[in-house]
Design a protein around this motif. Structure first.
Motif, PDB file in Angstrom:
ATOM      1  N   ASP A   1      -1.300   8.475   4.639  1.00 53.67           N
ATOM      2  CA  ASP A   1      -0.371   8.465   3.504  1.00 53.67           C
ATOM      3  C   ASP A   1       0.941   7.787   3.875  1.00 53.67           C
ATOM      4  N   VAL A   2       0.837   6.501   4.194  1.00 58.30           N
ATOM      5  CA  VAL A   2       1.996   5.723   4.629  1.00 58.30           C
ATOM      6  C   VAL A   2       2.405   4.746   3.532  1.00 58.30           C
ATOM      7  N   THR A   3       3.682   4.722   3.209  1.00 60.53           N
ATOM      8  CA  THR A   3       4.245   3.772   2.255  1.00 60.53           C
ATOM      9  C   THR A   3       5.416   3.058   2.898  1.00 60.53           C
ATOM     10  N   ILE A   4       5.441   1.726   2.810  1.00 64.14           N
ATOM     11  CA  ILE A   4       6.595   0.962   3.283  1.00 64.14           C
ATOM     12  C   ILE A   4       6.937  -0.072   2.225  1.00 64.14           C
ATOM     13  N   GLU A   5       8.186  -0.085   1.806  1.00 64.17           N
ATOM     14  CA  GLU A   5       8.637  -0.996   0.763  1.00 64.17           C
ATOM     15  C   GLU A   5       9.987  -1.611   1.135  1.00 64.17           C
ATOM     16  N   ASN A   6      10.208  -2.819   0.607  1.00 64.56           N
ATOM     17  CA  ASN A   6      11.508  -3.485   0.745  1.00 64.56           C
ATOM     18  C   ASN A   6      11.965  -3.530   2.198  1.00 64.56           C
ATOM     19  N   ALA A   7      11.065  -3.926   3.081  1.00 62.50           N
ATOM     20  CA  ALA A   7      11.345  -3.906   4.511  1.00 62.50           C
ATOM     21  C   ALA A   7      11.289  -5.303   5.098  1.00 62.50           C
TER      22      ALA A   7
ATOM     23  N   ALA B   1       1.893  -1.176   1.275  1.00 63.80           N
ATOM     24  CA  ALA B   1       3.032  -2.005   1.651  1.00 63.80           C
ATOM     25  C   ALA B   1       3.402  -2.899   0.485  1.00 63.80           C
ATOM     26  N   ASN B   2       4.658  -2.875   0.102  1.00 66.31           N
ATOM     27  CA  ASN B   2       5.112  -3.623  -1.069  1.00 66.31           C
ATOM     28  C   ASN B   2       6.476  -4.257  -0.793  1.00 66.31           C
ATOM     29  N   ARG B   3       6.630  -5.496  -1.165  1.00 67.88           N
ATOM     30  CA  ARG B   3       7.880  -6.238  -1.045  1.00 67.88           C
ATOM     31  C   ARG B   3       8.388  -6.241   0.399  1.00 67.88           C
ATOM     32  N   LEU B   4       7.543  -6.760   1.280  1.00 64.14           N
ATOM     33  CA  LEU B   4       7.932  -6.931   2.676  1.00 64.14           C
ATOM     34  C   LEU B   4       8.239  -8.397   2.950  1.00 64.14           C
ATOM     35  N   VAL B   5       9.057  -8.628   3.971  1.00 64.82           N
ATOM     36  CA  VAL B   5       9.162  -9.949   4.596  1.00 64.82           C
ATOM     37  C   VAL B   5       8.656  -9.766   6.022  1.00 64.82           C
ATOM     38  N   VAL B   6       7.517 -10.382   6.315  1.00 62.10           N
ATOM     39  CA  VAL B   6       6.857 -10.254   7.616  1.00 62.10           C
ATOM     40  C   VAL B   6       6.750 -11.668   8.172  1.00 62.10           C
ATOM     41  N   ALA B   7       7.585 -11.992   9.141  1.00 63.37           N
ATOM     42  CA  ALA B   7       7.691 -13.400   9.533  1.00 63.37           C
ATOM     43  C   ALA B   7       8.157 -13.541  10.972  1.00 63.37           C
TER      44      ALA B   7
ATOM     45  N   THR C   1      -6.037  -0.012   2.586  1.00 59.09           N
ATOM     46  CA  THR C   1      -4.716  -0.627   2.690  1.00 59.09           C
ATOM     47  C   THR C   1      -4.439  -1.472   1.456  1.00 59.09           C
ATOM     48  N   TRP C   2      -3.166  -1.630   1.163  1.00 54.23           N
ATOM     49  CA  TRP C   2      -2.752  -2.419   0.005  1.00 54.23           C
ATOM     50  C   TRP C   2      -1.474  -3.172   0.367  1.00 54.23           C
ATOM     51  N   LEU C   3      -1.484  -4.480   0.191  1.00 49.79           N
ATOM     52  CA  LEU C   3      -0.315  -5.320   0.428  1.00 49.79           C
ATOM     53  C   LEU C   3      -0.006  -6.089  -0.846  1.00 49.79           C
ATOM     54  N   THR C   4       1.204  -5.905  -1.385  1.00 50.46           N
ATOM     55  CA  THR C   4       1.560  -6.546  -2.651  1.00 50.46           C
ATOM     56  C   THR C   4       2.957  -7.159  -2.567  1.00 50.46           C
ATOM     57  N   ASN C   5       3.134  -8.258  -3.297  1.00 52.39           N
ATOM     58  CA  ASN C   5       4.438  -8.892  -3.497  1.00 52.39           C
ATOM     59  C   ASN C   5       5.223  -9.049  -2.194  1.00 52.39           C
ATOM     60  N   SER C   6       4.540  -9.510  -1.179  1.00 53.24           N
ATOM     61  CA  SER C   6       5.168  -9.656   0.134  1.00 53.24           C
ATOM     62  C   SER C   6       5.125 -11.109   0.591  1.00 53.24           C
ATOM     63  N   ILE C   7       6.050 -11.451   1.473  1.00 51.66           N
ATOM     64  CA  ILE C   7       6.111 -12.786   2.079  1.00 51.66           C
ATOM     65  C   ILE C   7       5.662 -12.655   3.529  1.00 51.66           C
ATOM     66  N   VAL C   8       4.622 -13.410   3.870  1.00 55.78           N
ATOM     67  CA  VAL C   8       4.089 -13.407   5.232  1.00 55.78           C
ATOM     68  C   VAL C   8       4.117 -14.848   5.721  1.00 55.78           C
ATOM     69  N   TYR C   9       4.908 -15.098   6.775  1.00 52.65           N
ATOM     70  CA  TYR C   9       5.162 -16.482   7.196  1.00 52.65           C
ATOM     71  C   TYR C   9       5.081 -16.598   8.708  1.00 52.65           C
ATOM     72  N   SER C  10       4.541 -17.724   9.157  1.00 53.40           N
ATOM     73  CA  SER C  10       4.529 -18.009  10.589  1.00 53.40           C
ATOM     74  C   SER C  10       4.749 -19.489  10.823  1.00 53.40           C
ATOM     75  N   ASP C  11       5.491 -19.776  11.888  1.00 54.19           N
ATOM     76  CA  ASP C  11       5.611 -21.158  12.343  1.00 54.19           C
ATOM     77  C   ASP C  11       5.379 -21.216  13.847  1.00 54.19           C
ATOM     78  N   TYR C  12       4.500 -20.340  14.317  1.00 55.99           N
ATOM     79  CA  TYR C  12       4.189 -20.293  15.738  1.00 55.99           C
ATOM     80  C   TYR C  12       2.690 -20.278  15.922  1.00 55.99           C
ATOM     81  N   ALA C  13       2.206 -21.154  16.773  1.00 51.50           N
ATOM     82  CA  ALA C  13       0.765 -21.220  17.041  1.00 51.50           C
ATOM     83  C   ALA C  13       0.553 -21.361  18.539  1.00 51.50           C
TER      84      ALA C  13
END
Length: 613
Positions: free
Chosen positions: A374-380, A400-406, A423-435
């Motif tokens: 029962d974990v909720t994380i928002e606006n993080a 998870a809702n409205r995250l910036v994960v980058a 699990t549920w991921l909504t309205n989030s930004i997930v970005y990478s510039d590393y490979a």
């Protein structure tokens, strides 16, 4: 206010934590520190305990200042003290420090170094799951003008028993093999300690070139703990900074500046931490073990271990907190994320996190590990950690809702979902510039088939993984990105039917629009399935995977190279910016980050190559 969320697939509700229940209006006695009758915090707490024993709710008000003391252990089980409200609050700027000033006039100059007698003999401490490097087993810290020096190991030991295996946890052993000459080891900006008796016993440091030393500019952490509240429930801590504590990682990480629990014993319930800071602990900042906690508008940063951690806890509410730039000590000793993070939660249920920030931690940013529910994380904001967010061996559900994960630096370092329930991921930004290995996973699903002491505690059924209205984007340094389902065919990885349901997601690879994509088998890893760039519906995977209405769209962030993930005015998503968290790294945090990377020797692009000592 966070709302419970209904999963479209399995339809469980995610309960929202309510947190601490402490009636401050019931306070009937107030103690002021310092005062004629209570000259120290310890005296104030002792007086408060006498009132609490009688069932009188008490407030301690601490005046502005720097306090260099430790509140001795108090038996909170006497009378009614355990469950009678205690409020400890600072008025103005209150700093409670574990460090003392070591006047420059008391130091002996030895060439480019300074030496001072060292009365302590703390030795080494670690559990078998800790890092292999000895610096991770130490707890000394030295500061000049508020800035820490880097610790170097002067006494060498052969270490035995470090296995990082929960099934084979045992005692760590140390065999002394000799001391090194401080003059040959220490460079400008470094310090070291020789504890063993003899003419070399002492603490040494070498100042930075050109560093101005004043008589009161040198501070050394000498107190292991500051406030002992083990077994005390109904507590409020407000507007106090706890800092420079020389704690080790004993009591399973609960040996902190503020002590609340010992691995499930003497649990503390109904605790409110409001506008506090725990900074520069030698090891873990704060360990939670109990029910109904609220932590809000507080910061747990620059700690040598995790900023926040937990044992078995329930109904935990976090609002607008920071856990930045942690795990520097353990990382330098070789810890890459086995049990640490900006925060690391263990067996926690009903955990609600809102407005959190985890930036620049040397291992994980946010990690729920082992039977969390029962974990909720928002606006993080989870940015620039080795790996940003991980949900592992947990029943869930996880919303998870409205995250910036980058900006995670592991090849799969943005969002990891490993052996878990719904699990549920909504309205989030997930970005990478590393490979680092030529590809990167933005959303990493993995089933281990674990068979250890933690997995045997309870069986976890593979859940449904839902993503909706997210932005998955890769920068110019990532030639091949994807949503990775890494189900390996090794002897201890087993395939478990996992379900992925994506809808209305946006995918963008800045390597160019001609980059075609589909679910493919990646021959580089046994059994790995990777979704490259834009998903389409000619699946080469089981029918349990689907992506509806995907769009290939450049989000046109303002400047992701400087961690500005806001949509620019020209972005096709600009008019929807209210649906997403719009984050820009501010100048103060950027300066802290740049300094921290330089001081800690942490190299983001080589995070898995720590300078083990």
């Amino acid at each position: 206010m966070l709302l419970a969320f209904l999963f479209a697939q399995a339809e469980p509700l995610v309960p929202v934590a309510t947190g601490a229940k402490v009636n401050e209006a019931a306070v009937r006695a107030t103690i002021y520190v310092p005062s004629a009758t209570h000259k120290t915090i310890q005296k104030g707490i002792q007086a408060a305990q006498r009132s609490l024993t009688k069932g009188i709710a008490t407030r301690i008000v601490i005046s502005p200042g720097v306090y260099r003391e430790s509140a001795a252990s108090i038996d909170w089980q006497q009378g009614k003290s355990a469950n009678t409200a205690l409020v400890i609050e600072g008025r103005g700027q209150v700093v409670w420090t574990g460090a003392d000033v070591f006047p420059l006039s008391k130091w002996k100059r030895e060439g480019s170094m300074y030496k001072h007698p060292w009365p302590h003999q703390w030795g080494n401490f670690a559990y078998s799951w800790s890092a292999k490097g000895l610096v991770a087993h130490r707890s000394e810290m030295l500061f000049i003008n508020g800035r820490p020096l880097t610790q170097r190991i002067l006494e060498r030991y052969k270490i035995g028993g470090i296995v990082q295996d929960p099934d084979n946890a045992g005692k760590v052993s140390y065999q002394f093999t000799g001391a090194r000459s401080p003059s040959e080891v220490l460079k400008p900006g470094e310090f070291g300690v020789i504890e063993r008796p003899g003419p070399s016993k002492g603490i040494y440091f070498c100042p930075l070139d050109g560093q101005v030393l004043k008589d009161n500019s040198i501070e050394i952490s000498v107190r292991r703990n500051l406030l002992d509240l083990r077994g005390k429930s109904k507590v409020v801590l407000r507007n106090i900074t706890f800092t420079h504590t020389a704690n080790d990682d004993g009591d399973f990480g609960a040996n902190n500046a503020v002590r609340f629990a010992i691995a499930g014993k003497a649990r503390s319930n109904d605790v409110l931490i409001d506008r506090c800071k725990i900074l520069w602990s030698a090891q873990t900042g704060l360990h939670i073990d109990g029910n109904r906690w609220t932590i809000r508008d507080s910061e747990f940063s620059f700690n040598g271990g995790s900023g926040l951690a937990s044992g078995k806890s329930k109904d935990i509410l976090w609002e607008r907190n920071k856990t930045n730039f942690n795990v520097w000590r353990l990382w330098r000793g070789g810890e890459l994320g086995y049990y640490t993070g900006g925060f690391k939660m263990h067996e926690t249920s009903m955990h609600t996190v809102s407005g959190h920030q985890a930036i620049g931690n040397c291992t994980m940013g946010a990690w729920w590990d082992v039977h969390c529910r029962d974990v909720t994380i928002e606006n993080a904001v989870l940015v620039g950690n080795a790996a940003n967010l991980q949900f592992e061996l947990c029943e869930g559900p996880f919303y998870a809702n409205r995250l910036v994960v980058a900006g995670g630096r592991a090849h799969d370092g943005q969002l990891r979902l490993w052996e878990h329930g719904n699990t549920w991921l909504t309205n989030s930004i997930v970005y990478s510039d590393y490979a680092g290995n030529g590809s990167t996973g933005l959303y990493n699903l993995r089933w281990f088939g674990r068979n250890d002491v933690h997995s045997k505690m309870a069986k976890i059924a593979a859940g449904v993984n839902v993503t909706k209205s997210n932005v998955f984007a890769a920068g110019p340094n990532v030639p091949n990105f994807g949503l990775i389902d890494d189900i390996r065919g090794s002897e201890w990885y087993s395939r478990e039917p996992m379900t992925y349901r994506g809808s209305d997601n946006i995918f963008w690879s800045s390597t160019g629009p001609s980059f075609k994509s589909k679910w493919i088998k990646d021959e580089g890893r046994t059994g790995e399935l990777a979704l490259r760039a834009i998903p389409v519906n000619d699946w080469m995977v089981p029918k349990t995977y689907s992506e509806k209405n995907p769009r290939h769209l450049d989000p046109r962030f303002i400047d992701p190279s400087r961690h500005d993930y806001r949509f620019s005015n020209s972005s096709p998503l600009y008019k929807y910016r209210g649906d997403y968290l719009q984050f820009r790294l501010n100048d103060e945090t950027r300066r802290q980050w740049e300094w921290f990377v330089k001081w800690s020797s942490y190299q983001p692009d080589r995070w898995n190559e720590p300078p083990i000592e």
